[in-house]
Motif scaffolding. Structure first.
Motif, mmCIF file in Angstrom:
data_model
loop_
_atom_site.group_PDB
_atom_site.id
_atom_site.type_symbol
_atom_site.label_atom_id
_atom_site.label_comp_id
_atom_site.label_asym_id
_atom_site.label_seq_id
_atom_site.Cartn_x
_atom_site.Cartn_y
_atom_site.Cartn_z
ATOM 1 N N THR A 1 0.835 -1.210 0.000
ATOM 2 C CA THR A 1 0.000 0.000 0.000
ATOM 3 C C THR A 1 0.864 1.252 0.000
ATOM 4 O OG1 THR A 1 -1.734 -1.186 1.208
ATOM 5 C CG2 THR A 1 -1.871 1.210 1.206
ATOM 6 N N ASN A 2 1.905 1.237 0.813
ATOM 7 C CA ASN A 2 2.806 2.391 0.876
ATOM 8 C C ASN A 2 3.551 2.579 -0.445
ATOM 9 O OD1 ASN A 2 4.118 4.472 2.676
ATOM 10 N ND2 ASN A 2 5.918 3.373 1.967
ATOM 11 N N MET A 3 4.032 1.477 -1.042
ATOM 12 C CA MET A 3 4.726 1.552 -2.326
ATOM 13 C C MET A 3 3.797 2.096 -3.407
ATOM 14 S SD MET A 3 6.735 -2.115 -2.163
ATOM 15 C CE MET A 3 7.370 -2.054 -3.834
ATOM 16 N N LEU A 4 2.551 1.640 -3.374
ATOM 17 C CA LEU A 4 1.574 2.051 -4.381
ATOM 18 C C LEU A 4 1.250 3.536 -4.250
ATOM 19 C CD1 LEU A 4 0.060 0.696 -6.669
ATOM 20 C CD2 LEU A 4 -1.773 0.135 -5.061
ATOM 21 N N LEU A 5 1.120 3.999 -3.004
ATOM 22 C CA LEU A 5 0.814 5.414 -2.775
ATOM 23 C C LEU A 5 1.928 6.311 -3.302
ATOM 24 C CD1 LEU A 5 -1.288 7.365 -1.411
ATOM 25 C CD2 LEU A 5 0.180 7.292 0.600
ATOM 26 N N ASN A 6 3.158 5.784 -3.262
ATOM 27 C CA ASN A 6 4.317 6.550 -3.715
ATOM 28 C C ASN A 6 4.698 6.257 -5.161
ATOM 29 O OD1 ASN A 6 5.331 8.159 -1.368
ATOM 30 N ND2 ASN A 6 5.276 6.159 -0.402
ATOM 31 N N SER A 7 3.802 5.595 -5.897
ATOM 32 C CA SER A 7 4.095 5.275 -7.291
ATOM 33 C C SER A 7 3.522 6.342 -8.215
ATOM 34 C CB SER A 7 3.514 3.902 -7.662
ATOM 35 O OG SER A 7 2.103 3.946 -7.671
ATOM 36 N N GLU A 8 3.963 6.311 -9.470
ATOM 37 C CA GLU A 8 3.543 7.303 -10.450
ATOM 38 C C GLU A 8 2.062 7.186 -10.803
ATOM 39 O OE1 GLU A 8 6.042 7.196 -13.918
ATOM 40 O OE2 GLU A 8 6.404 9.335 -13.873
ATOM 41 N N GLU A 9 1.526 5.963 -10.638
ATOM 42 C CA GLU A 9 0.149 5.706 -11.071
ATOM 43 C C GLU A 9 -0.906 6.253 -10.117
ATOM 44 O OE1 GLU A 9 2.629 2.204 -12.605
ATOM 45 O OE2 GLU A 9 2.545 3.472 -10.826
ATOM 46 N N ILE A 10 -0.526 6.547 -8.875
ATOM 47 C CA ILE A 10 -1.503 6.907 -7.854
ATOM 48 C C ILE A 10 -1.356 8.368 -7.456
ATOM 49 C CG2 ILE A 10 -2.283 6.448 -5.487
ATOM 50 C CD1 ILE A 10 -2.933 4.220 -7.400
ATOM 51 N N ASN A 11 -2.479 9.042 -7.349
ATOM 52 C CA ASN A 11 -2.498 10.409 -6.831
ATOM 53 C C ASN A 11 -2.626 10.326 -5.312
ATOM 54 O OD1 ASN A 11 -3.063 13.072 -6.102
ATOM 55 N ND2 ASN A 11 -4.230 13.470 -7.960
ATOM 56 N N GLY A 12 -1.671 10.898 -4.595
ATOM 57 C CA GLY A 12 -1.673 10.815 -3.132
ATOM 58 C C GLY A 12 -2.456 11.910 -2.448
ATOM 59 N N ASP A 13 -3.416 12.518 -3.158
ATOM 60 C CA ASP A 13 -4.178 13.612 -2.552
ATOM 61 C C ASP A 13 -5.184 13.129 -1.525
ATOM 62 O OD1 ASP A 13 -5.680 12.359 -4.521
ATOM 63 O OD2 ASP A 13 -6.793 14.162 -5.060
ATOM 64 N N ILE A 14 -5.493 11.813 -1.520
ATOM 65 C CA ILE A 14 -6.354 11.215 -0.495
ATOM 66 C C ILE A 14 -5.711 9.910 -0.032
ATOM 67 C CG2 ILE A 14 -8.572 12.255 -1.176
ATOM 68 C CD1 ILE A 14 -9.140 9.792 -2.861
ATOM 69 N N PRO A 15 -6.041 9.429 1.175
ATOM 70 C CA PRO A 15 -5.417 8.203 1.685
ATOM 71 C C PRO A 15 -5.738 6.988 0.827
ATOM 72 C CG PRO A 15 -6.533 9.409 3.445
ATOM 73 C CD PRO A 15 -6.950 10.048 2.156
ATOM 74 N N LEU A 16 -4.831 6.010 0.879
ATOM 75 C CA LEU A 16 -5.017 4.744 0.182
ATOM 76 C C LEU A 16 -5.159 3.628 1.215
ATOM 77 C CD1 LEU A 16 -4.972 3.003 -2.429
ATOM 78 C CD2 LEU A 16 -2.472 2.914 -2.195
ATOM 79 N N VAL A 17 -6.170 2.784 1.018
ATOM 80 C CA VAL A 17 -6.422 1.641 1.907
ATOM 81 C C VAL A 17 -6.257 0.360 1.103
ATOM 82 C CG1 VAL A 17 -8.073 0.507 3.443
ATOM 83 C CG2 VAL A 17 -8.082 3.009 3.243
ATOM 84 N N GLY A 18 -5.492 -0.583 1.637
ATOM 85 C CA GLY A 18 -5.329 -1.883 1.007
ATOM 86 C C GLY A 18 -5.925 -2.971 1.882
ATOM 87 N N PHE A 19 -6.714 -3.870 1.292
ATOM 88 C CA PHE A 19 -7.290 -5.000 2.013
ATOM 89 C C PHE A 19 -6.620 -6.299 1.575
ATOM 90 C CE2 PHE A 19 -10.996 -2.068 1.960
ATOM 91 C CZ PHE A 19 -11.300 -2.049 3.325
ATOM 92 N N ALA A 20 -6.469 -7.226 2.503
ATOM 93 C CA ALA A 20 -5.981 -8.570 2.184
ATOM 94 C C ALA A 20 -6.601 -9.553 3.166
ATOM 95 C CB ALA A 20 -4.462 -8.628 2.261
#
Length: 459
Positions: A367-386
């Motif tokens: 989730t942290n890697m994805l939030l810091n990737s080019e594909e994701i806009n970090g203007d709102i929080p990201l939640v990952g479920f597993a």
């Protein structure tokens, strides 16, 4: 007052004959547990240690039944500080807690108006107690620095701050840690330079991050020799002049894309080297050391991480390196899996559900890697479920420092949302987790989004 509490807990430990340590499974938890374990060994105490994902009812009931003389909770336990009187305990934790939990056996920075998200880690709090027991334990400060870096506590200011700074000073004074200004991207010691750029995040390099061939071309264009013989050159193999060339041209990339000085200055900052370790190994740089540890206990190989922290550079270190290789592959696959599953965006949060496609123990890292990737806009929080199994789902939430400065507190939001659906949650303002019943994800998200909205709109 905090130091007084540390001394009081140290006295409780010294006056106990037998101590059982219970700690968390991430890098901060492993280093915290090892600091406690080595402290007790040096005291000649009977001691044992276990690693847990979370303190749920089954773990606490078992601990109650096992009836240890003293249980030392490290990097967890704040949520039980007001309960379970049957467990004689001390707690050295740094996660958000209520003022009601201010007990004489509980050391937590939040009880002393300090932020456990960036001023001190679980390993750091545990180290403070260890140091009060014996000043000779100052060599364990190096593990506290690794724990802090594993918890990304250097991210806010591009360096360790708060009480972490005092711990760093201890480490430098006894010659076990050295702070140095350098590029902050991960992999300085062990990755080929092009790989360091390919996996660069925080900040993501436009046009380079995630693109192997572009990174190779970039280095070639600026005259950086890629290999020495058959060996790929790493960052530590470059000359000072070559490093300056790479850093200055990365800065130009950012500026040409319209990014400001605030983004550019995140490229460099403090890095932390363990003085007694060999350069070019995974345990010389504190961030790489933390990743090595994450590759052990998060996969159930608790003893491997513990033995590495205790200094094994033979058999156990070799096992850790093998696990690290698998961990890196899992993260790459997990990142790809999450991207393919797709991110669903709402007004105040975005999320993905990996199901069983990503291990619950590493979904937070992904989730942290994805939030810091080019594909994701970090203007709102990201939640990952597993999926966790046993009818439970792990939720990991990550946000940016900018959102925290606007009033976001993921810890309280996750705790509230989880409690409504009969789960448990908590953590830090910028990163938090929860365990909830499977099938309750939508209800959880609705409550979580409302909590986040209330926090951000109320400013």
């Amino acid at each position: 007052m905090l130091q007084k509490r540390a001394r009081e807990i140290g006295d409780i430990i010294k006056n106990s004959r037998e101590v059982h340590i219970v700690t968390h499974i991430d890098a901060d938890g492993i280093t915290a547990g090892c600091i406690a374990y080595q402290t007790l060994q040096r005291l000649g105490k009977e001691c044992s240690i276990e690693f847990v994902k979370q303190l749920d009812e089954s773990v606490l009931t078992r601990l109650k039944d096992e009836n240890y003389e003293l249980v030392w909770f490290t990097d967890l336990g704040s949520n039980i500080s007001t309960g379970y009187p049957e467990i004689n305990k001390v707690i050295t934790d740094h996660h958000t807690c209520s003022i009601e939990s201010n007990q004489r056996f509980h050391l937590n920075p939040h009880l002393f108006n300090l932020d456990g998200g960036f001023e001190i880690s679980g390993a750091g709090v545990t180290y403070l107690v260890s140091k009060t027991i014996d000043k000779k334990n100052m060599d364990l400060s190096q593990l506290a620095v690794v724990g802090a870096c594993g918890d990304l506590q250097d991210r806010k200011y591009n360096k360790l701050s708060g009480l972490n700074r005092n711990i760093l000073d201890d480490g430098e004074s006894v010659g076990v840690v050295k702070a140095k200004i350098d590029i902050r991207y991960f992999g300085r010691e062990t990755r080929p330079v092009y790989k360091l750029l390919q996996y660069a995040s925080d900040p993501v390099i436009p046009g380079l991050s995630g693109r192997e061939s572009a990174c190779i071309s970039f280095l070639q264009e600026h005259g950086i020799k890629m290999k020495d013989g058959d060996n790929w050159r790493r960052w530590v193999d470059l000359s000072k002049a070559e490093r300056r060339v790479v850093i200055s041209n990365i800065a130009r990339v950012f500026l040409s894309k319209g990014f400001g000085y605030k983004t550019v200055k995140r490229i460099i900052g403090e890095i932390y080297l363990l003085e007694q370790e060999e350069e070019g190994t995974e345990v010389h740089d504190a961030k790489e050391y933390a990743t090595l540890l994450n590759s052990t206990a998060r996969y159930g190989k608790y003893e491997v991480g513990l033995r590495v922290c205790m200094g094994d550079r033979g058999e156990w270190f070799k096992k850790a390196r093998n696990l690290l290789s698998g961990h890196r592959a899992n993260l790459v696959e997990g990142l790809q899996f999450a991207k393919e599953e797709g991110i669903e965006r709402r007004e105040y949060l975005q999320f993905f559900h990996a199901g069983s496609g990503i291990r619950d123990t590493v979904v937070g890292i992904v989730t942290n890697m994805l939030l810091n990737s080019e594909e994701i806009n970090g203007d709102i929080p990201l939640v990952g479920f597993a999926d966790k199994g046993n009818g439970e789902v792990k939720a990991s939430a990550r946000a940016t420092e900018e959102l925290v400065q606007q009033g976001l507190n993921l810890s309280s939001a996750m705790k509230k949302a989880a409690s409504v659906v009969d789960g448990i949650g908590g953590g830090h303002s910028i990163a938090a987790g929860a365990t909830i019943p499977k099938g309750k994800e939508e209800e959880f998200l609705a409550i979580l989004e409302q909590e986040i909205k209330n926090q951000l709109v109320s400013i």
